[in-house]
Design an enzyme around this catalytic site. Sequence first.
Site, short mmCIF file in Angstrom:
data_model
loop_
_atom_site.label_atom_id
_atom_site.label_comp_id
_atom_site.label_asym_id
_atom_site.label_seq_id
_atom_site.Cartn_x
_atom_site.Cartn_y
_atom_site.Cartn_z
N TYR A 1 49.23 46.65 79.11
CA TYR A 1 47.99 46.26 80.07
C TYR A 1 48.18 46.41 81.71
O TYR A 1 47.43 46.80 82.42
CB TYR A 1 47.52 44.74 79.74
CG TYR A 1 46.87 44.10 80.68
CD1 TYR A 1 45.69 44.29 81.04
CD2 TYR A 1 47.69 43.12 81.69
CE1 TYR A 1 44.95 43.58 81.99
CE2 TYR A 1 46.75 42.53 82.59
CZ TYR A 1 45.36 42.78 82.76
OH TYR A 1 44.68 42.06 83.67
N THR B 1 45.90 43.06 88.89
CA THR B 1 46.36 42.05 88.29
C THR B 1 47.84 42.07 88.95
O THR B 1 48.42 42.99 89.36
CB THR B 1 46.55 41.90 86.64
OG1 THR B 1 47.48 40.94 86.28
CG2 THR B 1 47.12 43.34 86.39
#
Length: 325
Positions: A141, A117
């Site tokens: 995350y 990401t």
Amino acid sequence: MQKTLITGGAGYIGSHAAKALSQLGREVVVLDSLVAGHRDFLKWGEFENGDLADPAFLKSVFSKHDIGEVLHFAAFIAVGESVEKPELYYGNNVRNTLNLLDAMMAADVKRLVFSSTAAVYGEPVTDVIAEDHPLSPLSPYAWSKRMIEQILADFDHAYGLKHVCLRYFNAAGADLDGEIGERHQPETHLIPLILHAALGLRDNITIFGTDYPTPDGTCLRDYIHVTDLADAHVKALEYLIKGGDSRAFNLGNGNGFSVREIIDVAREVSGREIPVTESTRRPGDSPALVSSAAAARDILGWKPQFGDVRDIVRTAWNWHQKDLA
Ligand code: UDP
């Protein structure tokens, strides 16, 4: 022919990759727990129902199928939840990836494409982010993805695991044939939530933060069509099969759109009003994430086909109208 294992292949991006690979004639095995994935997204390849938390299950999958390479999508993905419950992210994302890698090494499978990401970059120190931008995750995350990237580098060093980390900017849009699309429970992403508001399924869309150092005070993001992401996975796989070295690639269009701009595009595409409320910043959010995807273009030969944000929102709108009818 060796098969491609797709973890999380019943999820949003994984299912689009399963479709793209199958359409090219490759044999696909989808592995999914269906905790977050969807049974009705299982339209391509064989299916193995189980969890990466279960080493015996993983071992059985690798002994049953002749796997040549793995696309690893399976993960928890909600930034806000990760701030509240980090243990879920370090367990499900980091520990379970180690289980997958153990099973891969035992079966001598040495090629992996990993869903990373743009959140690994944290707050950008340049206007446009290239792969050598410093990594400074802002949420558990993002840290979980960063840690996995490091684990993959260490496995390459120790065992020769060749891998590509694809750092997605903001995945959005839906399959052009309308067969699959974005469906998260609960939904936390901007474009689906705006479209839920357009459909009257929620009262409004809340803007998280209007005091960011951006032109209209709301966060800038680089939205990339899910079909373009799926195509990048195909190209990353081909790159590894041809003997490409381990590395990361950004996947984005190189254009930043603010939250307010996306709401305006959704109003235009849907012809609906879409009421807005303004709220405080969401913890863990970066003010702006805009990619340079030059490396993916130059090295993988990847070129996004659906870079217009209107196409992205239109395909999402078509999907949500059908899915939520
Ligand atoms: N966002 C928002 N309202 C929402 C959901 C998201 O204002 O209900 C903002 C969020 O703060 C971020 C952008 O929209 O700046 C994109 O968020 P999303 O969760 O879709 O993706 P992320 O950038 O976190 O991967």
